[in-house]
Scaffold this motif. Structure first.
Motif, PDB file in Angstrom:
ATOM      1  N   VAL A   1      59.245   6.065  17.536  1.00 34.43           N
ATOM      2  CA  VAL A   1      58.873   5.012  17.715  1.00 34.43           C
ATOM      3  C   VAL A   1      58.538   4.073  16.585  1.00 34.43           C
TER       4      VAL A   1
ATOM      5  N   GLY B   1      65.477   6.366  18.554  1.00 34.82           N
ATOM      6  CA  GLY B   1      64.141   5.540  18.010  1.00 34.82           C
ATOM      7  C   GLY B   1      64.502   4.026  18.671  1.00 34.82           C
ATOM      8  N   LEU B   2      63.238   3.801  18.379  1.00 30.51           N
ATOM      9  CA  LEU B   2      62.916   1.950  18.780  1.00 30.51           C
ATOM     10  C   LEU B   2      61.360   1.192  17.219  1.00 30.51           C
TER      11      LEU B   2
ATOM     12  N   LEU C   1      52.876   2.359  23.752  1.00 30.40           N
ATOM     13  CA  LEU C   1      53.450   3.276  22.132  1.00 30.40           C
ATOM     14  C   LEU C   1      53.423   5.123  22.801  1.00 30.40           C
TER      15      LEU C   1
ATOM     16  N   LEU D   1      55.148   8.335  16.247  1.00 26.85           N
ATOM     17  CA  LEU D   1      55.422   7.422  16.040  1.00 26.85           C
ATOM     18  C   LEU D   1      54.796   6.805  14.119  1.00 26.85           C
TER      19      LEU D   1
ATOM     20  N   PHE E   1      59.331  -1.196  16.514  1.00 29.29           N
ATOM     21  CA  PHE E   1      59.026  -1.891  17.795  1.00 29.29           C
ATOM     22  C   PHE E   1      58.361  -2.850  17.073  1.00 29.29           C
TER      23      PHE E   1
ATOM     24  N   CYS F   1      56.561   1.345  13.571  1.00 26.90           N
ATOM     25  CA  CYS F   1      55.779  -0.392  13.522  1.00 26.90           C
ATOM     26  C   CYS F   1      55.404  -0.879  11.743  1.00 26.90           C
TER      27      CYS F   1
ATOM     28  N   TYR G   1      60.826   8.180  23.653  1.00 26.53           N
ATOM     29  CA  TYR G   1      61.436   7.808  22.259  1.00 26.53           C
ATOM     30  C   TYR G   1      61.765   8.822  21.495  1.00 26.53           C
TER      31      TYR G   1
END
Length: 218
Positions: free
Chosen positions: A126, A83-84, A145, A155, A86, A128, A123
């Motif tokens: 992600v 994962g990221l 994204l 996401l 962000f 946020c 990924y």
């Protein structure tokens, strides 16, 4: 006014409200509410506000707040997913929580973790958290994204949904001067429909989008 909405790039912006010297617009298509660009802070002022955020990775209260996203997200992820985080800010507590649960995390933040090489990788998910309300160019970020997500990826977003126009002027979320765009649930549904994502709202102010495994038919 005939400006296009920076969230959906389709609807026209009309005057919504003015709170003292700060003006806000409303999108006719996706229902986003946006601060007028001339009312935004400058870059140095904006960074100074972000630096005041107390995002201690070990703070139990902050972890409890982030668990509203972490818990439903972990239920939907396979062990060892990549994962990221962000827009992780100066204290990437959510990434730490997810790593503790066996996920592999990368970090990106334009001010505090500016290594853009992590944006060139795919990924499984992600996150946020408290990010999308700060975006000056939301549409380009949502496209970015979407490009980071592999088929079937997630996401996960946290932002206070805008629900009551009559209370907007006194809403605590509006009073943060770095918050420049506010999303109704209808706005998030517009984004899901536009990108072909499936939207779930598992908790208050939490949106989980899943990218389809196969592209939707044109």
């Amino acid at each position: 006014m005939s400006e296009r909405c920076p969230v959906c790039e389709q609807g026209e912006l009309t005057r919504f409200q003015a709170v003292k010297d700060t003006r806000y617009h409303r999108c006719s298509m996706c229902q986003a509410t946006l601060m007028a660009p001339e009312c935004r802070l400058g870059p140095s002022e904006e960074k100074a506000v972000y630096a005041l955020h107390d995002n201690n990775t070990e703070d139990p209260g902050y972890r409890q707040f982030l668990s509203r996203l972490a818990e439903p997200l972990l239920k939907r992820l396979s062990p060892g997913s990549r994962g990221l985080d962000f827009g992780c800010g100066p204290g990437p507590a959510l990434a730490a929580m997810l790593e503790e649960s066996g996920m592999t995390m990368s970090l990106y933040d334009p001010y505090f973790h500016p290594d853009r090489s992590v944006l060139d990788q795919p990924y499984d998910f992600v996150t946020c958290t408290e990010v999308i309300e700060h975006l000056y160019h939301p549409a380009s970020v949502f496209r970015q994204l979407d490009g980071l997500l592999v088929p079937g990826a997630i996401l996960g977003v946290m932002t206070c949904f805008q629900t009551d126009d009559a209370r907007f002027a006194n809403w605590h979320y509006r009073r943060d001067p770095t918050h420049v765009v506010f999303y109704k649930q209808a706005t998030l549904q517009w984004l899901a429909d536009h990108y072909g994502w499936h939207l779930e709202v598992p908790a208050k102010d939490v949106a989980i989008f899943r990218k389809p495994v196969r592209p939707l038919p044109g």
